[in-house]
Write a protein that holds these residues in place. Structure first.
Motif, PDB file in Angstrom:
ATOM      1  N   VAL A  57      28.538-125.385  60.521  1.00 50.43           N
ATOM      2  CA  VAL A  57      27.408-124.461  60.565  1.00 50.43           C
ATOM      3  C   VAL A  57      27.307-123.775  61.920  1.00 50.43           C
ATOM      4  CG1 VAL A  57      24.892-124.416  60.651  1.00 50.43           C
ATOM      5  CG2 VAL A  57      26.028-125.513  58.759  1.00 50.43           C
ATOM      6  N   ILE A  58      27.525-124.556  62.978  1.00 52.69           N
ATOM      7  CA  ILE A  58      27.466-123.944  64.306  1.00 52.69           C
ATOM      8  C   ILE A  58      28.564-122.907  64.463  1.00 52.69           C
ATOM      9  CG2 ILE A  58      27.704-124.390  66.758  1.00 52.69           C
ATOM     10  CD1 ILE A  58      26.258-126.896  66.464  1.00 52.69           C
ATOM     11  N   PHE A  59      29.753-123.251  63.999  1.00 51.81           N
ATOM     12  CA  PHE A  59      30.854-122.294  64.126  1.00 51.81           C
ATOM     13  C   PHE A  59      30.597-121.049  63.288  1.00 51.81           C
ATOM     14  CE2 PHE A  59      32.903-124.842  66.891  1.00 51.81           C
ATOM     15  CZ  PHE A  59      33.441-126.014  66.393  1.00 51.81           C
ATOM     16  N   LEU A  60      30.054-121.241  62.100  1.00 52.85           N
ATOM     17  CA  LEU A  60      29.765-120.076  61.265  1.00 52.85           C
ATOM     18  C   LEU A  60      28.739-119.177  61.926  1.00 52.85           C
ATOM     19  CD1 LEU A  60      29.741-121.526  57.652  1.00 52.85           C
ATOM     20  CD2 LEU A  60      31.215-119.728  58.548  1.00 52.85           C
ATOM     21  N   THR A  61      27.757-119.806  62.560  1.00 46.34           N
ATOM     22  CA  THR A  61      26.763-119.007  63.276  1.00 46.34           C
ATOM     23  C   THR A  61      27.426-118.216  64.377  1.00 46.34           C
ATOM     24  OG1 THR A  61      25.232-120.835  62.888  1.00 46.34           O
ATOM     25  CG2 THR A  61      24.526-119.113  64.403  1.00 46.34           C
ATOM     26  N   ALA A  62      28.353-118.858  65.066  1.00 45.87           N
ATOM     27  CA  ALA A  62      29.059-118.154  66.141  1.00 45.87           C
ATOM     28  C   ALA A  62      29.905-117.026  65.581  1.00 45.87           C
ATOM     29  CB  ALA A  62      29.921-119.133  66.915  1.00 45.87           C
ATOM     30  N   ILE A  63      30.601-117.315  64.472  1.00 48.22           N
ATOM     31  CA  ILE A  63      31.448-116.270  63.869  1.00 48.22           C
ATOM     32  C   ILE A  63      30.602-115.099  63.427  1.00 48.22           C
ATOM     33  CG2 ILE A  63      32.894-115.728  61.885  1.00 48.22           C
ATOM     34  CD1 ILE A  63      34.099-118.463  62.074  1.00 48.22           C
ATOM     35  N   ALA A  64      29.426-115.426  62.873  1.00 50.72           N
ATOM     36  CA  ALA A  64      28.556-114.349  62.417  1.00 50.72           C
ATOM     37  C   ALA A  64      28.143-113.444  63.558  1.00 50.72           C
ATOM     38  CB  ALA A  64      27.324-114.942  61.735  1.00 50.72           C
ATOM     39  N   GLY A  65      28.190-113.990  64.777  1.00 52.10           N
ATOM     40  CA  GLY A  65      27.756-113.200  65.913  1.00 52.10           C
ATOM     41  C   GLY A  65      28.852-112.355  66.543  1.00 52.10           C
ATOM     42  N   ILE A  66      30.058-112.443  65.983  1.00 53.08           N
ATOM     43  CA  ILE A  66      31.142-111.671  66.577  1.00 53.08           C
ATOM     44  C   ILE A  66      30.965-110.204  66.230  1.00 53.08           C
ATOM     45  CG2 ILE A  66      33.632-111.298  66.613  1.00 53.08           C
ATOM     46  CD1 ILE A  66      34.021-114.187  65.988  1.00 53.08           C
ATOM     47  N   ASN A  67      31.126-109.379  67.223  1.00 52.39           N
ATOM     48  CA  ASN A  67      30.989-107.935  67.047  1.00 52.39           C
ATOM     49  C   ASN A  67      32.049-107.430  66.065  1.00 52.39           C
ATOM     50  OD1 ASN A  67      30.831-105.184  67.328  1.00 52.39           O
ATOM     51  ND2 ASN A  67      30.622-105.257  69.560  1.00 52.39           N
ATOM     52  N   PRO A  68      31.622-106.822  64.950  1.00 50.55           N
ATOM     53  CA  PRO A  68      32.593-106.353  63.947  1.00 50.55           C
ATOM     54  C   PRO A  68      33.563-105.315  64.500  1.00 50.55           C
ATOM     55  CG  PRO A  68      30.333-106.091  63.149  1.00 50.55           C
ATOM     56  CD  PRO A  68      30.243-106.599  64.531  1.00 50.55           C
ATOM     57  N   MET A  69      33.137-104.633  65.557  1.00 46.84           N
ATOM     58  CA  MET A  69      33.999-103.584  66.110  1.00 46.84           C
ATOM     59  C   MET A  69      35.295-104.176  66.640  1.00 46.84           C
ATOM     60  SD  MET A  69      31.718-100.644  66.958  1.00 46.84           S
ATOM     61  CE  MET A  69      31.583-100.529  68.716  1.00 46.84           C
ATOM     62  N   LEU A  70      35.208-105.477  67.092  1.00 45.79           N
ATOM     63  CA  LEU A  70      36.424-106.119  67.585  1.00 45.79           C
ATOM     64  C   LEU A  70      37.449-106.228  66.472  1.00 45.79           C
ATOM     65  CD1 LEU A  70      34.824-108.918  69.796  1.00 45.79           C
ATOM     66  CD2 LEU A  70      36.042-106.887  70.588  1.00 45.79           C
ATOM     67  N   TYR A  71      36.947-106.513  65.276  1.00 39.54           N
ATOM     68  CA  TYR A  71      37.861-106.617  64.142  1.00 39.54           C
ATOM     69  C   TYR A  71      38.460-105.254  63.804  1.00 39.54           C
ATOM     70  CZ  TYR A  71      36.331-111.367  63.215  1.00 39.54           C
ATOM     71  OH  TYR A  71      36.074-112.689  63.319  1.00 39.54           O
ATOM     72  N   GLU A  72      37.576-104.237  63.871  1.00 39.48           N
ATOM     73  CA  GLU A  72      38.043-102.865  63.600  1.00 39.48           C
ATOM     74  C   GLU A  72      39.165-102.511  64.540  1.00 39.48           C
ATOM     75  OE1 GLU A  72      35.875-102.454  60.399  1.00 39.48           O
ATOM     76  OE2 GLU A  72      37.220-100.886  61.158  1.00 39.48           O
ATOM     77  N   ALA A  73      38.909-102.794  65.819  1.00 37.39           N
ATOM     78  CA  ALA A  73      39.911-102.448  66.836  1.00 37.39           C
ATOM     79  C   ALA A  73      41.229-103.155  66.534  1.00 37.39           C
ATOM     80  CB  ALA A  73      39.389-102.829  68.205  1.00 37.39           C
ATOM     81  N   ALA A  74      41.125-104.439  66.162  1.00 38.36           N
ATOM     82  CA  ALA A  74      42.349-105.182  65.882  1.00 38.36           C
ATOM     83  C   ALA A  74      43.086-104.604  64.684  1.00 38.36           C
ATOM     84  CB  ALA A  74      42.004-106.649  65.647  1.00 38.36           C
ATOM     85  N   LYS A  75      42.320-104.254  63.648  1.00 33.99           N
ATOM     86  CA  LYS A  75      42.950-103.705  62.445  1.00 33.99           C
ATOM     87  C   LYS A  75      43.700-102.422  62.760  1.00 33.99           C
ATOM     88  CE  LYS A  75      39.782-105.014  58.980  1.00 33.99           C
ATOM     89  NZ  LYS A  75      38.812-104.539  58.021  1.00 33.99           N
ATOM     90  N   ILE A  76      43.053-101.604  63.607  1.00 36.02           N
ATOM     91  CA  ILE A  76      43.671-100.347  63.966  1.00 36.02           C
ATOM     92  C   ILE A  76      44.986-100.601  64.699  1.00 36.02           C
ATOM     93  CG2 ILE A  76      43.440 -98.342  65.479  1.00 36.02           C
ATOM     94  CD1 ILE A  76      40.435 -98.354  64.746  1.00 36.02           C
ATOM     95  N   ASP A  77      44.997-101.661  65.471  1.00 37.47           N
ATOM     96  CA  ASP A  77      46.237-102.000  66.166  1.00 37.47           C
ATOM     97  C   ASP A  77      47.271-102.604  65.236  1.00 37.47           C
ATOM     98  OD1 ASP A  77      44.837-103.029  69.392  1.00 37.47           O
ATOM     99  OD2 ASP A  77      45.384-101.067  68.530  1.00 37.47           O
ATOM    100  N   GLY A  78      46.944-102.750  63.945  1.00 40.99           N
ATOM    101  CA  GLY A  78      47.926-103.215  62.981  1.00 40.99           C
ATOM    102  C   GLY A  78      47.921-104.705  62.758  1.00 40.99           C
ATOM    103  N   ALA A  79      46.874-105.379  63.210  1.00 37.64           N
ATOM    104  CA  ALA A  79      46.856-106.827  63.027  1.00 37.64           C
ATOM    105  C   ALA A  79      46.446-107.181  61.610  1.00 37.64           C
ATOM    106  CB  ALA A  79      45.891-107.459  64.022  1.00 37.64           C
ATOM    107  N   GLY A  80      47.167-108.101  60.997  1.00 37.95           N
ATOM    108  CA  GLY A  80      46.796-108.606  59.679  1.00 37.95           C
ATOM    109  C   GLY A  80      45.711-109.647  59.833  1.00 37.95           C
ATOM    110  N   LYS A  81      45.293-110.189  58.685  1.00 38.63           N
ATOM    111  CA  LYS A  81      44.179-111.147  58.698  1.00 38.63           C
ATOM    112  C   LYS A  81      44.470-112.334  59.620  1.00 38.63           C
ATOM    113  CE  LYS A  81      40.824-109.765  56.004  1.00 38.63           C
ATOM    114  NZ  LYS A  81      39.394-109.911  56.238  1.00 38.63           N
ATOM    115  N   LEU A  82      45.694-112.817  59.539  1.00 42.14           N
ATOM    116  CA  LEU A  82      46.002-114.015  60.316  1.00 42.14           C
ATOM    117  C   LEU A  82      45.907-113.712  61.804  1.00 42.14           C
ATOM    118  CD1 LEU A  82      46.837-116.924  60.224  1.00 42.14           C
ATOM    119  CD2 LEU A  82      49.228-116.205  60.293  1.00 42.14           C
ATOM    120  N   ARG A  83      46.470-112.563  62.184  1.00 41.23           N
ATOM    121  CA  ARG A  83      46.449-112.262  63.606  1.00 41.23           C
ATOM    122  C   ARG A  83      45.058-111.923  64.075  1.00 41.23           C
ATOM    123  NH1 ARG A  83      50.979-108.515  65.476  1.00 41.23           N
ATOM    124  NH2 ARG A  83      50.186-109.296  67.456  1.00 41.23           N
TER     125      ARG A  83
END
Lengths: 312, 553, 299
Positions: A190-216
């Motif tokens: 639960v604590i980790f999920l709370t932390a994950i929920a707080g991650i800025n989605p833009m970071l994921y966007e940026a990673a996707k744009i750089d071509g990172a798959g789900k695992l990366r």
């Protein structure tokens, strides 16, 4: 020369005055918690002196005879004490590692579950065991793992021979850790999920744009973001490292597996059978606290040094 | 009702006072003398699920009211604790030095409160106020009940005695299984093992499955009547301290003959006579197995009929249980191990000004239970308070049982049945015996569901008969009792758990298959080092001083 | 061309992973709830089936006797009441103190120079304790809080563990937000209530959950500080029931066993004790938002 110094000096003074005027509301906010802790934690802490006394209640804390480290000597010279401390440490560390590790794993897995219903439901269900006390769970496990219990019934149906889980040192250790993980992992998850929920989605966007798959993405975005939480939980857990879970072991252990499952707390409980021996249990408690303190400080220092992360 | 009570009380009081002023009792004061001014007594009470009528509770009920009025006292219940946590609460009260006025302690707490100077001497109060009956009853076995609470010649507590047969083993067997395998009840080791074999492998429950084991030995068995019964069959006592030829005390379990017992138990385990999981099965869980018909021999106490056998009969109406004496020594004699059956004491805190209140209360309790007021008491229990059943004795704060009472009641009941119930005189004056008689009759009259009556019948007619006819009755010289009856000092309290844990390990390891000689020898060496020698020293010190008092030859 | 291929390949690999993921999570979730279903089944079964350990996941000999017996004792109603009271008071007190302390401590050294002192002050209480007797003497003899709900609420008013967790979440609030608010003239109280608290909603709800469970399950303090079983919270009462099951040495014990040692009854009590607290998490989850909308930073 003098005037420059004065100006600099005055500047510093004004800055610190400004700092204080900003800080005093913070001090004010700290006041109530500090008072509560003073009353309910620090005043009773004075009672630690019992560990160094031949405590007689009618004489109280300050009238009983001082016997220095005699209680500790007695404790350390008890037969098997070394083995018991070793058991306590290994069980505790195994529990910490698995409970946090699996909590992390499932937090990651569940955060990838798209179906909202299953996502929410599985969170609740996995957290479920954490709500129930060991006294009850222990008895349920004793039933389920007995020679004619459900687990052995399944094993027999699959053609295997019944296993006496509760009577075998190796199996019993595994059972202890596994059931503990099963019970406590939800809390960490639960604590980790709370932390994950707080991650800025833009970071994921940026990673996707750089071509990172789900695992990366998971490796390069999620993990670094919740690493602080992992370190935090591990450090805090190390503070209580010699606790290792009295309730669970007390309910589930027996004479056959005592060599690998007797921990400090169960041992002290046994010793206090005839004479409550508060001095001895306070001494043991102090010992546990000191070791926990050392481990916690070590972890804090390492986190500070290597991960450049200040836990508190 | 209250008015009748008052009138009755006054009459009885008058009679008592008159009797007390008779010349024969001129030396001591009136055992039930009321106080001039009301004395408040602070106590801690245990709350159980006892039945009370509307308006009554442990704080205030018909018996406490009676006691308060008779002696002009008032009970002030400062603590009410859930039953089972009384001991812990007293530990806390002792450690925080905030004690009730009168309270109950176990063996180790007794030592602590005496050592810490928290309780006062009761010698004067006892000499002056204890009634003759109470004095006589508690003098059983050379005043052995007082051995643990006597310091410097003065007694510091009132022994809350238990039945003298509290620790004696009785064998309860599934009679229907015996019949099915066509065997009689075992009388010696050989026949016992025969029955075990039949109960384990002979399909005694006739269901075609190999799912039974003979003996309901559980994880606490190494310290209970199971081991004393088994060692009895081999011809020696176990887990006790006896006087050796040189006049000093020795511990039985470091003697080589114990290896025989260990081997026997190892064989029984490997043959399946004992549950393969006994080590993770406590008495409670084992009782479920008994009820489910998985095992057929229970070694219990004189009261055990109301526990596992009753559970079994409630679960399976076809089950039949019978009580027998345990198998004898190889030469046919009986040397049953017993206890100095006092496990808790009542003490008075140091500052309480009226220590004799405790003595008077116990006098009064005796009169209620067995004496002048017993007709009234048992009448209530049978009448208005019938729903309380046995729990009626928990109404007052402290109760105790004269140690020979149950034995005598059982003997009287057997006499009545022996003469075909034509002459009820042996039990006519004894309301408690009459109560038992009534429920037994209900059961025998055909009400097979009256298991409460059944358990009384089995206990009185058979379990007690074993004690009377085989074990030696009330003659304490017939029994083997530990020769150490002194207090649990701090030195001992620190070492006993270690020594006990070592012994448990020994038994469990060997039962589950370890090499007997090797394990035993290691045990003996370690036992001496780990605290056995120190305990032996303490025990012998006490014994040297006190032997002539309690075992005068 | 390459990129499209990658995306197709990835989505295939990911889909396989997804299937396993769902399977593992669902299986494990079931495993987590299986014992509880078992307990529920036992509580609704007949006594003989329950005692013989025959019950699996479905009741045998369905009946609700255990529940009627449990609720017929007024002990359980007063215990339930005590538990609820304790949770409400305890959680409120804990959250208040947690927030009050976590906020200042989340500031940097520059802003709050004495923070190190406070941190050490708090961490010590997490590690060291005087033990049972000193606490008991304090609460019972000096503060005279026996039989009150405060004996259960006040000693744990400042939960160091939760505090440190909240502290860390507060730290993750971006400095820019705080700075822009400060420039607009906001003092600490405004910062706390208008910015930190709303942004840390997830963390706060998590801590409320922990506080609720902690208070609901705590049983030992109820045992030593309450001088009448009517004041026992439910967890304490349940504990006294199950503890008694371990010791059957005297006739009194045996008679007690006969009355209460029914697996069905014990399981019924457990279910009654577990259901209220289990409902808390799903209830809180409705307020949990995933992801923070930080549009306020841009522009």
């Amino acid at each position: 020369m003098v005037s420059t110094d004065l100006r600099v000096h005055n500047g510093k003074k004004r800055a610190s005055a400004a700092r204080f005027s900003r800080a005093w509301p913070l001090h004010l906010m700290m006041l109530p918690p500090v008072i509560m802790l003073l009353i309910f934690s620090y005043i009773p802490m004075a009672g630690i002196v019992i560990a160094f006394q031949d405590f007689i209640p009618t004489k109280g804390f300050f009238g009983s005879d001082w016997i220095g480290l005699e209680n500790f000597q007695y404790l350390f010279m008890l037969p098997n004490f070394g083995q018991i401390v070793l058991n306590t440490l290994t069980i505790a560390i195994e529990k910490i590692v698995t409970a946090i590790g699996f909590g992390l794993l499932f937090a990651l897995l569940i955060s990838e579950i798209g179906n909202r219903a299953i996502n929410k439901l599985s969170q609740s269900l996995i957290l479920f065991p954490w709500f129930i006390s060991w006294v009850i769970l222990g008895n349920v496990f004793l039933d389920v793992l007995s020679l004619d219990g459900s687990v052995n019934a399944i094993i027999n149906a699959l053609g295997g021979e019944s296993v006496f889980f509760m009577g075998n040192n190796g199996w019993f250790r595994f059972i202890l850790i596994f059931t503990n993980t099963w019970k406590d992992m939800g809390y960490n998850m639960v604590i980790f999920l709370t932390a994950i929920a707080g991650i800025n989605p833009m970071l994921y966007e940026a990673a996707k744009i750089d071509g990172a798959g789900k695992l990366r993405q998971a490796i390069h975005v999620t993990m670094p973001s919740i690493l602080p939480s992992v370190i935090l939980l591990v450090t805090l857990a190390l503070g209580g490292v010699l606790n290792a879970g009295f309730d669970q072991i007390f309910v589930m252990y027996n004479s056959a597996v005592i060599d690998t499952s007797e921990i400090i707390d169960t041992y002290i409980y046994k010793l206090g059978f005839y004479d409550a021996q508060y001095a001895l249990s306070t001494a043991a408690g102090l010992f546990k606290s000191v070791v926990g303190c050392v481990c916690l400080s070590l972890s804090y220092y390492l986190a500070h040094r290597w991960a450049n992360y200040r836990i508190f | 009702m209250k008015r009748t009570l008052n009138v009755f009380l006054s009459a009885v009081l008058l009679v008592t006072l008159l009797a007390a002023s008779a010349p024969a009792l001129a030396e001591t004061a009136d055992p039930l003398e009321p106080y001039d001014e009301t004395v408040t007594i602070q106590i801690m009470r245990e709350k159980e699920n006892i039945w009370f009528p509307e308006g009554e509770s442990i704080y205030d009920n018909v018996i406490t009211q009676f006691m308060e009025e008779t002696l002009n006292i008032e009970f002030d219940v400062q603590w009410a604790v859930e039953s089972g946590s009384y001991t812990e609460q007293i530990n806390l009260a002792i450690a925080s030095n905030s004690l009730p006025d009168i309270f109950e302690v176990n063996e180790s707490q007794l030592y602590q409160v005496i050592r810490n100077d928290m309780v006062q001497s009761l010698q004067d109060a006892w000499d002056e106020y204890a009634s003759d009956e109470v004095k006589e009853i508690l003098s059983y076995n050379n005043n052995l009940f007082f051995s643990k609470c006597t310091q410097d010649g003065e007694i510091y507590a009132f022994p809350r005695t238990d039945d003298f047969a509290s620790a004696m083993p009785i064998m309860f067997i599934r009679q229907d299984w015996l019949d099915a395998v066509d065997l009689g009840a075992p009388t010696d080791l050989e026949s016992f093992l025969e029955v075990c074999e039949a109960f384990t492998n002979g399909d005694p429950d006739g269901n075609g499955k190999d799912d039974t084991f003979a003996l309901a030995f559980d994880s606490t068995g190494t310290y209970s009547v199971y081991t004393t019964a088994l060692s009895h069959m081999l011809g020696f006592p176990v887990n006790t301290w006896l006087e050796g030829d040189d006049g000093t005390l020795y511990f039985t379990d470091i003697q080589p003959e114990v290896k025989e017992l260990l081997e026997l138990m190892q064989d029984m385990y490997s043959n399946g006579y004992i549950s393969q999981e006994y080590i993770s099965t406590n008495t409670d869980r084992m009782s479920y197995l008994v009820a489910a018909g998985k095992t057929g021999i229970v070694i219990g106490y004189f009261w055990t009929a109301l526990y596992q056998p009753q559970m079994s009969m409630a679960a399976d109406p076809d089950a039949e249980w019978m009580a027998y004496p345990i198998p004898s020594y190889p030469d046919g004699s009986y040397h049953i191990q017993a206890d100095n059956s006092c496990y808790s004491w009542l003490v008075v805190s140091k500052d309480f000004e009226y220590p004799e209140a405790l003595i008077k209360l116990q006098n009064l309790w005796y009169e209620l239970w067995r004496g002048d007021y017993s007709d009234w008491y048992h009448g209530l229990n049978a009448g208005e308070y019938a729903q309380a059943q046995e729990d009626f004795k928990y109404y007052p704060p402290f109760w105790w049982d004269p140690p020979l009472k149950n034995f005598n009641i059982a003997a009287n009941l057997r006499e009545v049945y022996a003469n075909g119930k034509t002459d009820l005189s042996p039990i006519a004056d004894d309301p408690e015996a009459m109560k038992a008689y009534e429920v037994m009759e209900e059961y025998l009259g055909g009400d097979a569901t009256q298991l409460y009556g059944w358990s009384h019948w089995l206990n009185n007619m058979y379990a007690w008969a074993a004690v009377a006819d085989y074990y030696g009755g009330t003659d304490s010289s017939q029994y083997v009792i530990s020769r150490y009856q002194g207090p649990i000092t701090s030195t001992i309290a620190r070492r006993l758990p270690l020594v006990n844990a070592l012994r448990t390990e020994l038994f469990d390891k060997i039962i589950m298959g370890a090499d007997v000689d090797e394990t035993f020898d290691t045990f003996v060496t370690q036992w001496h080092k780990i605290g056995g020698d120190i305990i032996a020293e303490e025990y012998n010190e006490w014994y040297a001083e006190n032997k002539s008092v309690y075992w005068p030859e | 061309m390459r990129k499209i291929e990658n995306r197709i390949r990835e989505s295939l690999g990911y889909r396989v992973f997804s299937v396993f993921n769902y399977a593992i999570v669902i299986f494990w979730s079931f495993l987590c709830i299986a014992p509880f279903i078992h307990m529920l089944a036992v509580s609704l079964s007949s006594i003989s089936a329950a005692n013989a350990n025959e019950v699996g996941l479905w009741p045998i000999g369905f009946n609700i006797d255990a529940y009627t017996q449990a609720f017929s004792e007024n002990q359980i109603l007063s215990s339930l009441k005590q538990s609820f009271l304790r949770v409400i008071a305890g959680v409120s007190v804990q959250m208040l103190f947690t927030i009050l302390a976590a906020y200042p401590l989340s500031k940097e050294k520059e802003e709050f120079p004495q923070r190190k002192f406070y941190v050490v002050f708090i961490v010590i209480t997490m590690l060291f304790s005087g033990g049972l007797i000193p606490c008991y003497i304090l609460v019972v003899n000096y503060l005279k809080l026996t039989n009150t709900i405060w004996a259960l609420v006040l000693p744990s008013a400042v939960p160091a563990f939760n505090l440190i967790i909240l502290l860390n979440f507060f730290r993750q609030v971006p400095k820019e937000i705080e700075e822009s608010a400060t420039i607009d003239g906001a003092g600490h109280s405004v910062l706390l209530t208008r910015i930190y608290l709303p942004l840390s909603k997830n963390a706060l709800l998590t801590l409320v959950l922990f506080a609720c469970v902690g208070h609901w399950n705590a049983w030992f303090d109820g045992l030593i500080y309450m001088r009448d079983p009517l004041f026992y919270p439910l967890s304490t009462y349940l504990r006294t029931l199950s503890d008694r099951l371990n010791n059957v040495a005297t006739m009194e014990d045996a008679r007690l066993m006969m009355r209460i040692s029914k697996r069905t009854l014990l399981m019924a009590y457990t279910v009654i004790c577990t259901v209220p607290i289990v409902c808390v998490y799903p209830f809180l989850q409705r307020y949990v938002k995933s992801g923070l909308v930080l549009g306020s930073i841009k522009g």
